[in-house]
Design a protein around this motif. Structure first.
Motif, PDB file in Angstrom:
ATOM      1  N   THR A 162      -0.860  -7.552  45.847  1.00 14.41           N
ATOM      2  CA  THR A 162      -1.088  -8.476  44.739  1.00 14.41           C
ATOM      3  C   THR A 162      -1.961  -7.839  43.673  1.00 14.41           C
ATOM      4  O   THR A 162      -1.713  -7.982  42.465  1.00 14.41           O
ATOM      5  CB  THR A 162      -1.756  -9.760  45.260  1.00 14.41           C
ATOM      6  OG1 THR A 162      -0.913 -10.357  46.253  1.00 14.41           O
ATOM      7  CG2 THR A 162      -1.981 -10.754  44.130  1.00 14.41           C
ATOM      8  N   LEU A 163      -2.989  -7.129  44.127  1.00 12.06           N
ATOM      9  CA  LEU A 163      -3.885  -6.457  43.187  1.00 12.06           C
ATOM     10  C   LEU A 163      -3.137  -5.387  42.399  1.00 12.06           C
ATOM     11  O   LEU A 163      -3.334  -5.243  41.184  1.00 12.06           O
ATOM     12  CB  LEU A 163      -5.055  -5.834  43.948  1.00 12.06           C
ATOM     13  CG  LEU A 163      -6.243  -5.317  43.131  1.00 12.06           C
ATOM     14  CD1 LEU A 163      -6.892  -6.445  42.358  1.00 12.06           C
ATOM     15  CD2 LEU A 163      -7.257  -4.647  44.048  1.00 12.06           C
ATOM     16  N   ALA A 164      -2.269  -4.659  43.100  1.00 11.96           N
ATOM     17  CA  ALA A 164      -1.502  -3.616  42.418  1.00 11.96           C
ATOM     18  C   ALA A 164      -0.563  -4.213  41.375  1.00 11.96           C
ATOM     19  O   ALA A 164      -0.375  -3.652  40.291  1.00 11.96           O
ATOM     20  CB  ALA A 164      -0.713  -2.803  43.445  1.00 11.96           C
ATOM     21  N   ARG A 165       0.027  -5.360  41.706  1.00  9.55           N
ATOM     22  CA  ARG A 165       0.939  -6.002  40.749  1.00  9.55           C
ATOM     23  C   ARG A 165       0.209  -6.508  39.518  1.00  9.55           C
ATOM     24  O   ARG A 165       0.807  -6.637  38.448  1.00  9.55           O
ATOM     25  CB  ARG A 165       1.663  -7.158  41.434  1.00  9.55           C
ATOM     26  CG  ARG A 165       2.726  -6.701  42.439  1.00  9.55           C
ATOM     27  CD  ARG A 165       3.370  -7.883  43.126  1.00  9.55           C
ATOM     28  NE  ARG A 165       4.466  -7.452  43.988  1.00  9.55           N
ATOM     29  CZ  ARG A 165       5.181  -8.288  44.749  1.00  9.55           C
ATOM     30  NH1 ARG A 165       4.906  -9.581  44.754  1.00  9.55           N
ATOM     31  NH2 ARG A 165       6.151  -7.818  45.496  1.00  9.55           N
ATOM     32  N   SER A 166      -1.078  -6.831  39.679  1.00  7.85           N
ATOM     33  CA  SER A 166      -1.856  -7.310  38.530  1.00  7.85           C
ATOM     34  C   SER A 166      -2.323  -6.157  37.641  1.00  7.85           C
ATOM     35  O   SER A 166      -2.835  -6.388  36.548  1.00  7.85           O
ATOM     36  CB  SER A 166      -3.077  -8.097  39.010  1.00  7.85           C
ATOM     37  OG  SER A 166      -4.014  -7.238  39.647  1.00  7.85           O
ATOM     38  N   SER A 167      -2.149  -4.940  38.118  1.00 10.61           N
ATOM     39  CA  SER A 167      -2.557  -3.768  37.344  1.00 10.61           C
ATOM     40  C   SER A 167      -1.377  -3.282  36.505  1.00 10.61           C
ATOM     41  O   SER A 167      -0.213  -3.495  36.855  1.00 10.61           O
ATOM     42  CB  SER A 167      -3.030  -2.641  38.278  1.00 10.61           C
ATOM     43  OG  SER A 167      -4.076  -3.098  39.108  1.00 10.61           O
ATOM     44  N   GLY A 168      -1.692  -2.608  35.427  1.00 11.54           N
ATOM     45  CA  GLY A 168      -0.612  -2.142  34.571  1.00 11.54           C
ATOM     46  C   GLY A 168      -1.038  -1.044  33.618  1.00 11.54           C
ATOM     47  O   GLY A 168      -2.231  -0.847  33.360  1.00 11.54           O
ATOM     48  N   VAL A 169      -0.022  -0.323  33.117  1.00 13.89           N
ATOM     49  CA  VAL A 169      -0.228   0.702  32.099  1.00 13.89           C
ATOM     50  C   VAL A 169       0.684   0.354  30.932  1.00 13.89           C
ATOM     51  O   VAL A 169       1.904   0.297  31.092  1.00 13.89           O
ATOM     52  CB  VAL A 169       0.115   2.105  32.643  1.00 13.89           C
ATOM     53  CG1 VAL A 169      -0.139   3.161  31.584  1.00 13.89           C
ATOM     54  CG2 VAL A 169      -0.674   2.403  33.897  1.00 13.89           C
ATOM     55  N   HIS A 170       0.111   0.078  29.778  1.00 15.76           N
ATOM     56  CA  HIS A 170       0.870  -0.392  28.629  1.00 15.76           C
ATOM     57  C   HIS A 170       0.620   0.521  27.426  1.00 15.76           C
ATOM     58  O   HIS A 170      -0.536   0.811  27.091  1.00 15.76           O
ATOM     59  CB  HIS A 170       0.474  -1.826  28.268  1.00 15.76           C
ATOM     60  CG  HIS A 170       0.487  -2.761  29.442  1.00 15.76           C
ATOM     61  ND1 HIS A 170       1.634  -3.327  29.931  1.00 15.76           N
ATOM     62  CD2 HIS A 170      -0.528  -3.207  30.233  1.00 15.76           C
ATOM     63  CE1 HIS A 170       1.338  -4.098  30.976  1.00 15.76           C
ATOM     64  NE2 HIS A 170       0.031  -4.034  31.183  1.00 15.76           N
ATOM     65  N   ARG A 171       1.707   0.938  26.760  1.00 15.86           N
ATOM     66  CA  ARG A 171       1.554   1.695  25.521  1.00 15.86           C
ATOM     67  C   ARG A 171       1.436   0.717  24.369  1.00 15.86           C
ATOM     68  O   ARG A 171       2.248  -0.214  24.242  1.00 15.86           O
ATOM     69  CB  ARG A 171       2.735   2.646  25.305  1.00 15.86           C
ATOM     70  CG  ARG A 171       2.537   3.512  24.071  1.00 15.86           C
ATOM     71  CD  ARG A 171       3.569   4.604  23.940  1.00 15.86           C
ATOM     72  NE  ARG A 171       3.311   5.395  22.740  1.00 15.86           N
ATOM     73  CZ  ARG A 171       4.001   6.450  22.376  1.00 15.86           C
ATOM     74  NH1 ARG A 171       5.021   6.870  23.134  1.00 15.86           N
ATOM     75  NH2 ARG A 171       3.708   7.112  21.275  1.00 15.86           N
ATOM     76  N   GLU A 172       0.445   0.909  23.540  1.00 13.02           N
ATOM     77  CA  GLU A 172       0.152  -0.011  22.443  1.00 13.02           C
ATOM     78  C   GLU A 172       0.440   0.639  21.093  1.00 13.02           C
ATOM     79  O   GLU A 172       0.326   1.867  20.930  1.00 13.02           O
ATOM     80  CB  GLU A 172      -1.321  -0.434  22.474  1.00 13.02           C
ATOM     81  CG  GLU A 172      -1.726  -1.231  23.696  1.00 13.02           C
ATOM     82  CD  GLU A 172      -3.167  -1.701  23.611  1.00 13.02           C
ATOM     83  OE1 GLU A 172      -3.460  -2.796  24.099  1.00 13.02           O
ATOM     84  OE2 GLU A 172      -3.990  -0.951  23.033  1.00 13.02           O
ATOM     85  N   GLU A 173       0.797  -0.223  20.135  1.00 13.41           N
ATOM     86  CA  GLU A 173       0.902   0.217  18.755  1.00 13.41           C
ATOM     87  C   GLU A 173      -0.493   0.323  18.161  1.00 13.41           C
ATOM     88  O   GLU A 173      -1.401  -0.430  18.537  1.00 13.41           O
ATOM     89  CB  GLU A 173       1.743  -0.764  17.937  1.00 13.41           C
ATOM     90  CG  GLU A 173       3.187  -0.877  18.399  1.00 13.41           C
ATOM     91  CD  GLU A 173       3.957   0.416  18.167  1.00 13.41           C
ATOM     92  OE1 GLU A 173       3.611   1.152  17.212  1.00 13.41           O
ATOM     93  OE2 GLU A 173       4.891   0.691  18.954  1.00 13.41           O
ATOM     94  N   ILE A 174      -0.654   1.247  17.236  1.00 11.14           N
ATOM     95  CA  ILE A 174      -1.951   1.414  16.577  1.00 11.14           C
ATOM     96  C   ILE A 174      -2.083   0.362  15.493  1.00 11.14           C
ATOM     97  O   ILE A 174      -1.217   0.241  14.612  1.00 11.14           O
ATOM     98  CB  ILE A 174      -2.082   2.829  15.989  1.00 11.14           C
ATOM     99  CG1 ILE A 174      -2.017   3.869  17.114  1.00 11.14           C
ATOM    100  CG2 ILE A 174      -3.376   2.973  15.192  1.00 11.14           C
ATOM    101  CD1 ILE A 174      -2.041   5.295  16.631  1.00 11.14           C
ATOM    102  N   ALA A 175      -3.146  -0.428  15.584  1.00 15.65           N
ATOM    103  CA  ALA A 175      -3.357  -1.513  14.628  1.00 15.65           C
ATOM    104  C   ALA A 175      -3.826  -0.958  13.279  1.00 15.65           C
ATOM    105  O   ALA A 175      -4.348   0.159  13.187  1.00 15.65           O
ATOM    106  CB  ALA A 175      -4.382  -2.501  15.184  1.00 15.65           C
ATOM    107  N   GLY A 176      -3.645  -1.786  12.228  1.00 13.85           N
ATOM    108  CA  GLY A 176      -4.128  -1.401  10.898  1.00 13.85           C
ATOM    109  C   GLY A 176      -3.086  -0.667  10.086  1.00 13.85           C
ATOM    110  O   GLY A 176      -1.934  -0.522  10.499  1.00 13.85           O
ATOM    111  N   PRO A 177      -3.488  -0.188   8.918  1.00 10.61           N
ATOM    112  CA  PRO A 177      -2.565   0.533   8.040  1.00 10.61           C
ATOM    113  C   PRO A 177      -1.989   1.746   8.760  1.00 10.61           C
ATOM    114  O   PRO A 177      -2.682   2.462   9.468  1.00 10.61           O
ATOM    115  CB  PRO A 177      -3.449   0.954   6.852  1.00 10.61           C
ATOM    116  CG  PRO A 177      -4.592  -0.011   6.876  1.00 10.61           C
ATOM    117  CD  PRO A 177      -4.829  -0.332   8.301  1.00 10.61           C
ATOM    118  N   ALA A 178      -0.672   1.945   8.559  1.00 16.68           N
ATOM    119  CA  ALA A 178       0.007   3.055   9.223  1.00 16.68           C
ATOM    120  C   ALA A 178      -0.415   4.383   8.635  1.00 16.68           C
ATOM    121  O   ALA A 178      -0.794   4.486   7.462  1.00 16.68           O
ATOM    122  CB  ALA A 178       1.513   2.877   9.101  1.00 16.68           C
TER     123      ALA A 178
END
Length: 566
Positions: A418-434
């Motif tokens: 259950t603990l492993a399922r609650s963990s994650g690795v997510h790639r995020e977009e960079i906020a703000g002006p490109a």
């Protein structure tokens, strides 16, 4: 440290584990209810003490002595104000094989050895460890014990001598095949009458001691009609003088495993009982460490008087509460009532039919796990239901302590999943002006727990990245991190840096910083300033890095270092 300071430290450490005036601060207001409750519990405990003693193989006198001695000692020294202690069904299940292997005389020595171990657990203040046992394991363990207790009474219920050392299921089946008429009709009739009275008495009045009333009626009826059924037999009319049982080094070694099992069971059952009692009473919290001290001393004392190991008994404790008990005086009174029986009532007690005591334990076993509790745990979750069933089956089939160990292990595996399922690795977009450099920057957010169960997933997910110049690892959302997780961060940094990808760490929590540092993750960074507390600053540095790299050519045109990996 000066001697005076050392003595003061020892005193301050041990004082909370010892009795004091604070234990009786409510006595002026509760003594009447305590005395009445103590008498009621004593009446209820008498047939149980006799039955548990006989069922364990130690004998009725051992059960009675244990209820008296351990009941009083645990009441005075224990950590609960309302817990009632004595011989219990769970302990009987463990003691049966010991009697079968080493004889009834070994029980007193096992009691002393186990009591010393429990006492040490209390002195070392390890009482709160029972809170680590999951609820499905506790319920499965209790259900398994209830099934064993019920099956152990089948031989007596059909008028066959109880075998010791055999599995309860096997012994019950064999005894049914060995039953003979007309004795079996008398014994089964006694069991059914006991069950009928015990179930019906509380419906007439909640405070009626159904077990005691049933024992009296069946004993009188069996005596009047001269029923051909076995009785308890002669009992001592006084407590034996305390003495140390013979100590043979070889026997002590042979009994060491059994003593560990008994100690573990005594600690678990006593603390669970005290915790349940505290949750349903208004007498305040219990002291887990002191409870272990009290239960350890109780088992040692019981062994010195020829008794058996004792634990807190939730059924008798519940009767104590329902009868108005609010202080230790109630449990002490319960012991004194049983002591009076030893000195003035053993002649009458000796005439109680063994099948009647078997009936009492059968009804007691069916009440140990309410149907509502079973339904709750089975409907809670699939993992909880599986843990519950597995613990119960192993308890009945093999061993109580093994069952608890396996149950905890299975529950831990489910919890880790259950603990492993609650963990994650997510790639995020960079906020703000490109910025044109953003296409060459990857920001990964790590959530939940970073431990051995998810480390490989993190490694694979991040290392799969390609066509980037900079990777930013956001670690501020990690709640839990172990050494494996910290080591994987270092492996990610080293691998990416060898490929020519710069790694920036952002938001390492203070409680994780030392661990991350010790596993070499910080040393693997290309520069000590690649550790950031602020994401915008990390992004800005990454953009500068990408622009600088663009001016000096793509990564493939730069010289490689290390092992030449690109």
């Amino acid at each position: 440290m000066r001697p005076a300071n050392a003595v003061a430290s020892v005193r301050s450490y041990l004082m909370p584990l010892l009795p004091g005036r604070r234990d009786y601060r409510r006595l002026p207001h509760t003594w009447r209810g305590d005395l009445l409750a103590g008498v009621t519990v004593g009446i209820v405990a008498l047939p149980l003490a006799l039955a548990f003693g006989i069922s364990s193989g130690a004998g009725a006198e051992a059960g009675l002595v244990t209820a008296v001695v351990a009941g009083i000692v645990a009441a005075v020294f224990g950590g609960s104000h309302i817990q009632v202690s004595g011989p219990t069904g769970a302990m009987v299940v463990v003691l049966g094989p010991i009697v079968a292997t080493h004889g009834a005389g070994a029980i007193a020595l096992v009691s002393i050895m186990a009591g010393i171990l429990v006492l040490l657990l209390g002195v070392l203040k390890l009482g709160r460890t029972v809170s680590y046992i999951p609820w499905p394991v506790i319920e499965g363990f209790t259900l398994g014990i209830a099934v064993i207790i019920f099956l152990q009474q089948v031989p007596a219920a059909v008028g066959v001598p109880s075998p010791h050392g055999e599995n309860a299921v096997v012994a019950a089946i064999k005894s049914i095949g060995q039953a003979s008429t007309p004795e079996v009709f008398w014994t089964i009739g006694a069991v059914l009458l006991i069950a009928l009275i015990m179930v019906g008495a509380p419906r007439l009045h909640p405070k009626l001691p159904g077990s005691m009333i049933a024992i009296v009626i069946v004993t009188v009826a069996a005596t009047l009609v001269h029923a051909p059924i076995a009785r308890i037999g002669t009992l001592p009319d006084s407590l034996p003088a305390p003495s140390m049982p013979p100590v043979d080094p070889v026997l002590v070694m042979n009994l060491s495993g059994a003593a560990l099992t008994v100690a573990a069971l005594a600690a678990i059952e006593s603390l669970l009982s005290a915790r349940v009692a505290a949750s349903i009473s208004d007498t305040g919290p219990y002291d887990a460490d002191r409870e272990l001290v009290g239960q350890g001393l109780a088992s040692v004392a019981a062994g010195l008087f020829g008794g058996m190991p004792a634990t807190g008994a939730i059924a008798r404790t519940a009767v104590n509460l329902k009868s108005g008990g609010r202080s230790r005086l109630a449990a002490v009174t319960h012991g004194l009532v049983l002591l009076a029986v030893v000195y003035v009532g053993t002649g009458v007690v000796s005439q109680i039919p063994l099948s009647a005591l078997a009936g009492v334990l059968m009804v007691t076993a069916t009440r140990m796990v309410p149907g509502e509790a079973v339904r709750s745990v089975l409907s809670s979750s699939r993992s909880g239901a599986a843990t519950f069933v597995l613990t119960a089956v192993i308890t009945v089939s093999f061993d109580l302590i093994v069952a608890v160990g396996i149950g905890i292990g299975v529950a831990a595996l489910f919890a880790l999943r259950t603990l492993a399922r609650s963990s994650g690795v997510h790639r995020e977009e960079i906020a703000g002006p490109a910025d044109p450099a953003d296409a060459r920057i990857a920001v990964f957010r790590l959530d939940g727990a970073l431990f051995f169960g998810v480390a490989e997933r993190l490694l694979d997910r991040v290392l799969a990245i390609d066509h980037v110049e900079v990777v930013i690892l956001r670690l501020s959302q990690i709640q839990i991190m172990d050494a494996t997780g910290a080591r994987v961060i270092g492996d990610v940094v080293r691998t990416l840096e060898r490929r020519g990808i710069t790694v920036l760490l952002k938001g390492v929590r203070p409680q994780h910083l030392t661990l991350v540092s010790r596993t070499g993750a910080l040393e693997a960074l290309a520069h000590e300033k690649h550790l950031y507390d602020d994401l915008p600053a990390a992004v800005e540095h990454a953009r500068v890095h990408v622009h600088r790299a663009a001016r000096h050519g793509p990564p493939s045109s730069r010289p490689q270092v290390g092992n030449g990996l690109v």
